[in-house]
Design a protein around this motif. Structure first.
Motif, PDB file in Angstrom:
ATOM      1  N   ASP A  70      31.953  41.076  36.013  1.00  0.00           N
ATOM      2  CA  ASP A  70      33.034  40.285  36.599  1.00  0.00           C
ATOM      3  C   ASP A  70      32.413  39.022  37.171  1.00  0.00           C
ATOM      4  OD1 ASP A  70      35.087  39.151  38.118  1.00  0.00           O
ATOM      5  OD2 ASP A  70      35.838  41.090  38.779  1.00  0.00           O
TER       6      ASP A  70
ATOM      7  N   GLN B 137      36.729  36.289  37.554  1.00  0.00           N
ATOM      8  CA  GLN B 137      38.019  36.185  36.867  1.00  0.00           C
ATOM      9  C   GLN B 137      38.404  37.502  36.204  1.00  0.00           C
ATOM     10  OE1 GLN B 137      37.166  32.901  34.233  1.00  0.00           O
ATOM     11  NE2 GLN B 137      38.001  31.440  35.694  1.00  0.00           N
ATOM     12  N   GLY B 138      37.819  38.584  36.630  1.00  0.00           N
ATOM     13  CA  GLY B 138      38.094  39.878  36.030  1.00  0.00           C
ATOM     14  C   GLY B 138      36.998  40.268  35.053  1.00  0.00           C
TER      15      GLY B 138
ATOM     16  N   LEU C 210      34.751  40.879  31.880  1.00  0.00           N
ATOM     17  CA  LEU C 210      34.523  40.125  30.650  1.00  0.00           C
ATOM     18  C   LEU C 210      33.160  40.466  30.102  1.00  0.00           C
ATOM     19  CD1 LEU C 210      32.328  37.604  31.218  1.00  0.00           C
ATOM     20  CD2 LEU C 210      34.278  36.694  32.443  1.00  0.00           C
TER      21      LEU C 210
ATOM     22  N   ARG D 171      33.049  33.411  26.725  1.00  0.00           N
ATOM     23  CA  ARG D 171      33.611  34.451  27.590  1.00  0.00           C
ATOM     24  C   ARG D 171      34.720  35.167  26.826  1.00  0.00           C
ATOM     25  NH1 ARG D 171      33.814  30.277  32.057  1.00  0.00           N
ATOM     26  NH2 ARG D 171      32.048  30.786  33.367  1.00  0.00           N
ATOM     27  N   ASN D 172      34.672  36.481  26.834  1.00  0.00           N
ATOM     28  CA  ASN D 172      35.671  37.316  26.188  1.00  0.00           C
ATOM     29  C   ASN D 172      36.233  38.244  27.256  1.00  0.00           C
ATOM     30  OD1 ASN D 172      35.315  36.880  23.046  1.00  0.00           O
ATOM     31  ND2 ASN D 172      33.291  36.819  23.963  1.00  0.00           N
ATOM     32  N   TYR D 173      37.494  38.040  27.604  1.00  0.00           N
ATOM     33  CA  TYR D 173      38.098  38.750  28.725  1.00  0.00           C
ATOM     34  C   TYR D 173      38.600  40.129  28.315  1.00  0.00           C
ATOM     35  CZ  TYR D 173      37.670  34.324  31.067  1.00  0.00           C
ATOM     36  OH  TYR D 173      37.157  33.187  31.612  1.00  0.00           O
TER      37      TYR D 173
ATOM     38  N   LYS E 155      40.560  43.966  29.809  1.00  0.00           N
ATOM     39  CA  LYS E 155      41.422  44.620  30.779  1.00  0.00           C
ATOM     40  C   LYS E 155      40.869  46.018  30.995  1.00  0.00           C
ATOM     41  CE  LYS E 155      46.144  46.167  31.522  1.00  0.00           C
ATOM     42  NZ  LYS E 155      47.493  46.248  30.968  1.00  0.00           N
TER      43      LYS E 155
ATOM     44  N   TYR F 263      38.036  49.781  28.212  1.00  0.00           N
ATOM     45  CA  TYR F 263      38.288  48.346  28.274  1.00  0.00           C
ATOM     46  C   TYR F 263      38.989  47.913  26.996  1.00  0.00           C
ATOM     47  CZ  TYR F 263      35.265  48.138  32.318  1.00  0.00           C
ATOM     48  OH  TYR F 263      34.735  48.315  33.559  1.00  0.00           O
TER      49      TYR F 263
ATOM     50  N   GLN G 193      40.328  44.385  24.962  1.00  0.00           N
ATOM     51  CA  GLN G 193      40.170  42.931  24.913  1.00  0.00           C
ATOM     52  C   GLN G 193      41.521  42.261  25.013  1.00  0.00           C
ATOM     53  OE1 GLN G 193      37.734  41.604  21.678  1.00  0.00           O
ATOM     54  NE2 GLN G 193      37.704  39.499  22.406  1.00  0.00           N
TER      55      GLN G 193
ATOM     56  N   LYS H 242      42.519  33.734  29.339  1.00  0.00           N
ATOM     57  CA  LYS H 242      42.115  34.132  30.682  1.00  0.00           C
ATOM     58  C   LYS H 242      43.178  35.035  31.291  1.00  0.00           C
ATOM     59  CE  LYS H 242      39.452  30.044  31.849  1.00  0.00           C
ATOM     60  NZ  LYS H 242      39.272  28.963  32.799  1.00  0.00           N
ATOM     61  N   PRO H 243      42.751  36.015  32.082  1.00  0.00           N
ATOM     62  CA  PRO H 243      43.729  36.886  32.735  1.00  0.00           C
ATOM     63  C   PRO H 243      44.473  36.123  33.839  1.00  0.00           C
ATOM     64  CG  PRO H 243      41.508  37.437  33.441  1.00  0.00           C
ATOM     65  CD  PRO H 243      41.390  36.398  32.368  1.00  0.00           C
TER      66      PRO H 243
END
Length: 61
Positions: free
Chosen positions: A22, A25-26, A28, A37-39, A41, A52, A54, A58-59
């Motif tokens: 993290d 921004q959450g 990644l 950057r690959n976000y 959840k 997780y 993908q 951005k979240p």
């Protein structure tokens, strides 16, 4: 399996190949080839496992 969102890269990664962190921004992971950057959840399953998924972009905070 995760796919780098950078169109010129698009490399596919297994969960075991990435480092999830993290950066404010959450969760990644950064692509090891291009640095994008690959976000992700974070989802907790009913049996208590954490997985997780993908997400695109951005979240939202």
């Amino acid at each position: 399996m995760f796919t780098c969102i950078n169109q010129s890269c698009g490399t596919q990664w297994q969960l075991s190949d990435v480092v999830i962190k993290d950066e404010g921004q959450g969760p990644l992971f950064r692509c090891a080839l291009c640095g994008a950057r690959n976000y992700l959840k974070r989802v907790e399953t009913k049996d208590g496992r954490v997985i997780y998924k993908q997400i695109e972009g951005k979240p939202l905070k």
